[in-house]
Design an enzyme around this catalytic site. Structure first.
Site, mmCIF file in Angstrom:
data_model
loop_
_atom_site.group_PDB
_atom_site.id
_atom_site.type_symbol
_atom_site.label_atom_id
_atom_site.label_comp_id
_atom_site.label_asym_id
_atom_site.label_seq_id
_atom_site.Cartn_x
_atom_site.Cartn_y
_atom_site.Cartn_z
ATOM 1 N N ARG A 29 0.818 2.410 3.766
ATOM 2 C CA ARG A 29 1.958 2.224 3.132
ATOM 3 C C ARG A 29 1.753 2.966 1.621
ATOM 4 O O ARG A 29 2.718 2.799 0.770
ATOM 5 C CB ARG A 29 2.240 0.784 2.736
ATOM 6 C CG ARG A 29 2.585 -0.043 4.001
ATOM 7 C CD ARG A 29 3.235 -1.378 3.658
ATOM 8 N NE ARG A 29 3.554 -2.082 4.527
ATOM 9 C CZ ARG A 29 4.557 -3.216 4.383
ATOM 10 N NH1 ARG A 29 4.919 -3.417 3.684
ATOM 11 N NH2 ARG A 29 4.659 -4.159 5.914
ATOM 12 N N ASP A 30 0.711 3.653 1.408
ATOM 13 C CA ASP A 30 0.646 4.379 -0.070
ATOM 14 C C ASP A 30 -0.242 5.467 0.282
ATOM 15 O O ASP A 30 -1.280 5.913 -0.497
ATOM 16 C CB ASP A 30 0.116 3.213 -1.015
ATOM 17 C CG ASP A 30 0.308 3.747 -2.522
ATOM 18 O OD1 ASP A 30 1.049 4.571 -2.594
ATOM 19 O OD2 ASP A 30 -0.317 3.303 -3.519
ATOM 20 N N VAL A 31 0.088 6.525 1.096
ATOM 21 C CA VAL A 31 -0.762 7.568 1.398
ATOM 22 C C VAL A 31 -0.237 8.509 0.446
ATOM 23 O O VAL A 31 0.930 9.034 0.299
ATOM 24 C CB VAL A 31 -0.372 8.236 2.627
ATOM 25 C CG1 VAL A 31 -1.250 9.569 2.882
ATOM 26 C CG2 VAL A 31 -0.903 7.245 3.817
#
Length: 544
Positions: free
Chosen positions: A41-43
């Site tokens: 969810r936060d690449v």
């Protein structure tokens, strides 16, 4: 590699030099994450750690099992703008799965290949809007990567490749056996690691052993808190001073003199922009006077101003910057006034890590720098349309709004016109009227606006001279509707060249009116009085 929604200067340079093999390893890491039933969810570049033995995907603080919705409630967007997928940007909980990470990985790969984000920069709202509704900018991407990135960045999650397919496309079996970094980067990583390990002992805590005068260096000041907060609210300095007082130093309850912090005011007080510079000086002096007049029970330090004039000249701006940098009593600088002088002084302030807060320079100065020491208070082009929409929807309701697209303003006018066309004020209608960049004849546009029976008109340009021509073009017809323009128009040239035709124009500006809070009403009223020469007298209602 970095923090926030960006990357550090060193991390950004390293990421832009990554080869396909390195990004393939990131895809392999995501393959394992997805195989475990998780979604990261936060690449983003800031969550890619460059180690000598390979890249690491870090920060699983908002990772969740596939299908979990704990962090994806209605109207809540999780992630860093510029990298989340459209479904994540729209907070569509049920659609956030492994394909969402693939979209983010595509954004990282595009950044690694070009040095810029595929959906641009600007305010979070603008970046999210482009992510959801517009195609990525892949013009600078090597042609061999375009098909893969197009697949990763498609809006439909079902059409994106898997992490394993991305890894296979980027590197074959033989490629995965070699060195993952270009030859120069291991040395860079080793040097920076050694520098961190060799940091000197900071010694005793300065908060517990206060010196006779503030001992915080400007570099440490940036670490403790935002320079913008220091200048505007005293946030970082107030926290330090409060701790100092609690530790027994001279403060609100002591009898000795208070600590004094000097803020530099770098302005044009005698050149072309002297009216702006003098107005900012008056406002700053009033703010300092108000702060220092408060009871010692509510403050633990005094603030002082040191004012220097660069006359609006780039060379003198550099000299003023040198003087402020050399003065170790100065903890931050407000200014310079104009764009050219801000660009001339920025490098010197940045090198010394002396915080510089720009009030009136153009926003493209901010877009050209990555220094931690520069803060821009003027809104960028992606935020200029918001006050027009709000004002013409809630204050002066307009059902028919005419938009003047001044092509001489380039992208700024285009952005304002585009936003108001997509989100018309009061859910009404808009008409667009174009003025060519090489023309100064606003008569046809003025006639077209009258023919459209518009209730309001928004000028999208930034030139005070061209805005004055538009204002005068309506004078014979006496257009009765609301006339609005962005902040760059509000210069002395507009007021003088438009003359009586400037009466009634409303300009969007970055300040808070005196009615916002009762406590600050008197001071805001005094500041407005000091700045009254920069307002269009007689404009109905407060500016948005």
């Amino acid at each position: 590699m970095g923090d926030g929604d960006g990357v550090s200067e060193t991390g950004a340079a390293a990421l832009r030099h990554l080869n396909h093999r390195a990004v393939a390893r990131l895809a392999e890491a995501l393959t394992e994450v997805h195989a475990a039933g998780l979604v990261h969810r936060d690449v983003k570049p800031g969550n890619v750690l460059l180690a000598l033995d390979g890249p690491r995907l870090i920060d699983f603080g908002i990772a969740r099992s596939t299908g979990a919705t704990a962090l994806t409630e209605s109207d809540v967007v999780i992630g860093s703008p510029g990298y989340p997928s459209p479904e994540q940007a729209q907070a569509r909980a049920g659609d956030i799965g492994p394909p969402s990470d693939i979209f983010s990985l595509g954004c990282v790969l595009a950044y690694a290949a070009t040095g810029r984000r595929p959906f641009g920069t600007g305010t979070p709202a603008a970046v999210i809007f482009r992510t959801v509704h517009e195609e990525p900018d892949l013009d600078a991407v090597p042609w061999a990567l375009v098909p893969l990135l197009t697949g990763c960045l498609t809006k439909d999650p079902r059409a994106r490749p898997t992490a394993r397919e991305v890894g296979d496309a980027l590197a074959g079996e033989e490629d995965r056996k070699g060195d993952w970094l270009p030859s120069a980067l291991p040395r860079l990583i080793a040097e920076r690691s050694a520098a961190v390990l060799a940091l000197p002992d900071p010694g005793p805590n300065p908060l517990m052993q206060p010196p006779e005068r503030p001992a915080l260096s400007r570099r440490r000041l940036l670490t403790l808190g935002s320079a913008a907060g220091v200048v505007v609210t005293g946030g970082g300095l107030a926290a330090w001073a409060a701790s100092r007082s609690a530790a027994g130093g001279d403060g609100a309850t002591g009898q000795g003199p208070l600590s004094r912090y000097v803020i530099g005011l770098h302005e044009d007080l005698s050149g072309a922009d002297k009216s702006i510079g003098r107005a900012q000086e008056r406002g700053a002096r009033l703010a300092v006077e108000d702060f220092n007049s408060r009871s010692r029970e509510g403050r633990t330090f005094d603030v002082a101003l040191k004012v220097l004039d660069d006359a609006g000249e780039a060379k003198r701006a550099e000299e003023v910057a040198e003087r402020f940098v050399a003065d170790h009593d100065v903890y931050a600088v407000i200014g310079p006034t104009g764009t050219a002088t801000a660009e001339a002084a920025l490098a010197r302030y940045a090198k010394a890590l002396l915080p510089m807060v720009s009030v009136s320079s153009a926003t493209d100065v901010y877009s050209k720098t990555s220094t931690r020491a520069f803060f821009q208070l003027r809104p960028d082009e992606y935020a200029l349309s918001t006050p027009f929409i709000h004002y013409l929807t809630h204050t002066e309701k307009s059902r028919r709004t005419a938009l003047v697209d001044d092509r001489a303003a380039g992208r700024i006018s285009w952005q304002i016109v585009k936003d108001l066309t997509m989100f018309p004020p009061s859910n009404g209608t808009t008409t667009t009227h174009v003025v060519p960049a090489d023309s100064e004849d606003f008569g046809p546009v003025a006639a077209a606006v009258l023919a459209a029976e518009a209730e309001a008109v928004v000028y999208g340009g930034v030139s005070p001279h061209r805005a004055a021509r538009l204002a005068r073009a309506w004078e014979p017809a006496r257009f009765k509707g609301m006339r609005m323009a962005p902040e760059p128009v509000l210069e002395t040239a507009f007021l003088t060249e438009a003359g009586p035709a400037a009466e009634g124009w409303v300009i969007s500006a970055t300040y808070v009116g005196p009615g916002r809070t009762a406590r600050r009403g008197a001071l805001c009223g005094r500041v407005q009085e000091a700045l009254r020469g920069r307002r269009c007298r007689g404009a109905p209602g407060p500016p948005p």
